[in-house]
Write a protein that holds these residues in place. Structure first.
Motif, PDB file in Angstrom:
ATOM      1  N   ALA A  87      19.809  39.924  41.849  1.00 33.95           N
ATOM      2  CA  ALA A  87      19.148  40.847  42.522  1.00 33.95           C
ATOM      3  C   ALA A  87      19.407  42.246  42.237  1.00 33.95           C
ATOM      4  N   ALA A  88      20.790  42.499  41.928  1.00 33.87           N
ATOM      5  CA  ALA A  88      21.158  43.906  41.369  1.00 33.87           C
ATOM      6  C   ALA A  88      20.469  44.446  40.441  1.00 33.87           C
ATOM      7  N   ALA A  89      20.321  43.556  39.429  1.00 35.57           N
ATOM      8  CA  ALA A  89      19.641  43.806  38.192  1.00 35.57           C
ATOM      9  C   ALA A  89      18.082  44.071  38.484  1.00 35.57           C
ATOM     10  N   SER A  90      17.458  43.302  39.372  1.00 38.69           N
ATOM     11  CA  SER A  90      16.131  43.491  39.802  1.00 38.69           C
ATOM     12  C   SER A  90      15.882  44.737  40.353  1.00 38.69           C
ATOM     13  N   CYS A  91      16.946  45.351  41.216  1.00 35.84           N
ATOM     14  CA  CYS A  91      16.685  46.406  41.995  1.00 35.84           C
ATOM     15  C   CYS A  91      17.285  47.619  41.194  1.00 35.84           C
ATOM     16  N   ASN A  92      17.838  47.484  40.068  1.00 34.38           N
ATOM     17  CA  ASN A  92      18.496  48.392  39.209  1.00 34.38           C
ATOM     18  C   ASN A  92      19.379  49.473  39.977  1.00 34.38           C
ATOM     19  N   ILE A  93      20.495  48.466  40.780  1.00 34.54           N
ATOM     20  CA  ILE A  93      21.535  49.358  41.365  1.00 34.54           C
ATOM     21  C   ILE A  93      22.782  49.037  40.820  1.00 34.54           C
ATOM     22  N   PRO A  94      23.740  50.123  40.828  1.00 30.55           N
ATOM     23  CA  PRO A  94      25.051  49.474  40.368  1.00 30.55           C
ATOM     24  C   PRO A  94      25.723  48.380  41.242  1.00 30.55           C
ATOM     25  N   TYR A  95      26.351  47.326  40.248  1.00 29.27           N
ATOM     26  CA  TYR A  95      26.712  46.189  40.857  1.00 29.27           C
ATOM     27  C   TYR A  95      28.104  45.976  40.266  1.00 29.27           C
ATOM     28  N   LEU A  96      28.994  45.491  41.126  1.00 28.91           N
ATOM     29  CA  LEU A  96      30.561  45.086  40.797  1.00 28.91           C
ATOM     30  C   LEU A  96      30.835  43.788  41.375  1.00 28.91           C
ATOM     31  N   MET A  97      31.587  42.976  40.768  1.00 29.71           N
ATOM     32  CA  MET A  97      32.085  41.664  41.333  1.00 29.71           C
ATOM     33  C   MET A  97      33.563  41.938  41.349  1.00 29.71           C
ATOM     34  N   PHE A  98      33.807  41.816  42.515  1.00 28.47           N
ATOM     35  CA  PHE A  98      35.572  41.854  42.954  1.00 28.47           C
ATOM     36  C   PHE A  98      36.051  40.367  42.775  1.00 28.47           C
ATOM     37  N   ILE A  99      36.674  39.867  41.828  1.00 28.84           N
ATOM     38  CA  ILE A  99      37.475  38.304  41.800  1.00 28.84           C
ATOM     39  C   ILE A  99      38.708  38.542  41.424  1.00 28.84           C
ATOM     40  N   ARG A 100      39.636  38.083  42.489  1.00 30.59           N
ATOM     41  CA  ARG A 100      41.097  38.065  42.159  1.00 30.59           C
ATOM     42  C   ARG A 100      41.282  36.802  41.139  1.00 30.59           C
ATOM     43  N   PRO A 101      42.423  37.252  40.266  1.00 30.34           N
ATOM     44  CA  PRO A 101      42.763  36.369  39.226  1.00 30.34           C
ATOM     45  C   PRO A 101      43.118  34.784  39.579  1.00 30.34           C
ATOM     46  N   ALA A 102      42.526  33.915  38.861  1.00 30.13           N
ATOM     47  CA  ALA A 102      42.942  32.691  39.120  1.00 30.13           C
ATOM     48  C   ALA A 102      44.449  32.443  39.216  1.00 30.13           C
ATOM     49  N   TRP A 103      44.901  31.604  39.626  1.00 28.83           N
ATOM     50  CA  TRP A 103      46.527  30.807  39.695  1.00 28.83           C
ATOM     51  C   TRP A 103      46.652  30.388  38.230  1.00 28.83           C
ATOM     52  N   LYS A 104      47.742  30.481  37.900  1.00 24.44           N
ATOM     53  CA  LYS A 104      48.061  30.096  36.425  1.00 24.44           C
ATOM     54  C   LYS A 104      49.290  28.940  36.647  1.00 24.44           C
ATOM     55  N   ARG A 105      49.166  27.880  36.059  1.00 22.49           N
ATOM     56  CA  ARG A 105      50.210  26.811  35.955  1.00 22.49           C
ATOM     57  C   ARG A 105      51.665  27.519  35.372  1.00 22.49           C
ATOM     58  N   VAL A 106      52.485  27.278  36.274  1.00 26.30           N
ATOM     59  CA  VAL A 106      53.968  27.806  35.700  1.00 26.30           C
ATOM     60  C   VAL A 106      54.840  26.579  35.663  1.00 26.30           C
ATOM     61  N   SER A 107      55.935  26.837  35.013  1.00 21.53           N
ATOM     62  CA  SER A 107      57.029  25.709  34.660  1.00 21.53           C
ATOM     63  C   SER A 107      57.265  24.937  36.009  1.00 21.53           C
ATOM     64  N   GLY A 108      57.158  23.535  36.114  1.00 22.39           N
ATOM     65  CA  GLY A 108      57.517  22.854  37.500  1.00 22.39           C
ATOM     66  C   GLY A 108      56.425  22.497  38.197  1.00 22.39           C
ATOM     67  N   ASP A 109      55.051  23.199  37.627  1.00 20.61           N
ATOM     68  CA  ASP A 109      54.113  22.794  38.364  1.00 20.61           C
ATOM     69  C   ASP A 109      53.597  21.414  38.064  1.00 20.61           C
ATOM     70  N   GLU A 110      53.128  20.503  38.762  1.00 17.60           N
ATOM     71  CA  GLU A 110      52.451  19.231  38.383  1.00 17.60           C
ATOM     72  C   GLU A 110      50.922  19.223  38.617  1.00 17.60           C
ATOM     73  N   TRP A 111      50.325  19.797  37.847  1.00 18.57           N
ATOM     74  CA  TRP A 111      48.791  20.064  38.316  1.00 18.57           C
ATOM     75  C   TRP A 111      47.872  18.912  37.618  1.00 18.57           C
ATOM     76  N   ILE A 112      46.869  18.836  38.248  1.00 20.04           N
ATOM     77  CA  ILE A 112      45.828  17.734  37.432  1.00 20.04           C
ATOM     78  C   ILE A 112      44.595  18.702  37.787  1.00 20.04           C
ATOM     79  N   GLU A 113      43.882  19.315  36.802  1.00 25.15           N
ATOM     80  CA  GLU A 113      42.957  20.371  36.964  1.00 25.15           C
ATOM     81  C   GLU A 113      41.584  19.538  36.714  1.00 25.15           C
ATOM     82  N   VAL A 114      40.719  19.680  37.799  1.00 20.62           N
ATOM     83  CA  VAL A 114      39.576  18.945  37.903  1.00 20.62           C
ATOM     84  C   VAL A 114      38.251  19.881  37.850  1.00 20.62           C
TER      85      VAL A 114
END
Ligand code: NAP
Length: 246
Positions: A87-114
């Protein structure tokens, strides 16, 4: 004066809206989907409910004379994010996505990613007996047929009376959550598996630390793809982007 629309529904969006409101040349409107009963309302100007798809959002941006668009919705709110980018592209207005970084697996984490909440539900019976389910209210039905598992479900609001809900206990609470609280819950309810979306950010990360400490498995749902376009991952960079638009 520039009019900014923030697509919200997250703590980050609330913080952003209050900081952006302090810029004199910017008028802030926040848009909320209207899912939670008592949302944290960030600015004076708030609108509620869907726009009616991408076409509806285009019409709204034009009618409300929006100059700038920031998508600060949750990383799993994929539909509105793709609609916003297009929609921002259609209306030709400045657009920004704010997205916080994903968590990363660290030592000791027992993750099953799906890849999805549905896949999370399908893998649980192989190893889980007592699950802490923290995926929100909208997709509980995916777990409702898993009769061999007891669920502790943490939600902001209780499910609708006619919703399909797995067997177990519902806990209504809203983050941020302290580490001590998360440890206590995992121990008290003898949780062996945590199911979480990879939301990122600090507000709900304590459950991941508590799971690591206590040897609790984590079924981590990966994020959906994001639309193309400029992205930032913190409030300071978003404010800088806004100032650059003036
Ligand atoms: P979604 O699947 O991307 O959106 C579904 C529809 O809801 C959209 O197409 C749009 O309707 C409407 N919508 C979503 N966000 C909106 C907003 N900020 N303002 C106006 N309409 C909006 O999103 P969702 O996963 O249902 O999430 C809904 C809201 O909850 C979002 O604001 C999100 O930030 C928040 N949230 C979601 C999660 C999660 O895990 N998904 C977690 C925490 C918070 P129309 O097509 O009619 O415009």
């Amino acid at each position: 004066m520039k009019r900014l629309l923030i697509l919200g529904g997250t703590g980050d969006a609330t913080e952003l809206a209050s900081k952006a409101s302090m810029i004199k040349q910017i008028e802030v409107i926040t848009s909320l989907a209207g899912r939670t009963r008592n949302p944290l309302v960030p600015t004076r100007m708030v609108r509620f409910g869907g726009f009616g798809g991408e076409a509806g959002l285009v019409a709204y941006l034009r009618d409300a004379k929006i100059d700038l668009l920031i998508d600060a919705t949750h990383p799993f709110a994929a539909q509105i994010s793709w609609n916003a980018a297009t929609a921002a592209a259609s209306c030709n207005i400045p657009y920004l996505m704010f997205i916080r970084p994903a968590w990363k697996r660290v030592s000791g984490d027992e993750w099953i990613e799906v890849d999805s909440v549905e896949v999370a539900a399908s893998v649980l019976p192989e190893f889980a007996k007592r699950v802490f389910l923290t995926i929100g209210r909208q997709q509980l039905a995916a777990f409702a047929s898993l009769d061999s598992i007891w669920f502790l479900m943490r939600l902001i609001d209780p499910p609708a009376p006619d919703a399909l809900v797995p067997s177990g206990m519902i806990l209504c609470d809203r983050g941020p959550f302290a580490l001590e609280n998360e440890r206590r819950l995992l121990i008290k309810h003898q949780i062996d598996t945590l199911v979480s979306k990879n939301s990122g950010g600090d507000a709900t990360y304590a459950k991941i630390i508590a799971a690591r400490e206590l040897g609790v498995k984590v079924v981590m749902v990966k994020r959906p793809p994001t639309p193309p376009g400029e992205k930032v991952s913190d409030v300071e960079s978003t404010m800088q982007w806004l100032i650059n638009q003036l």
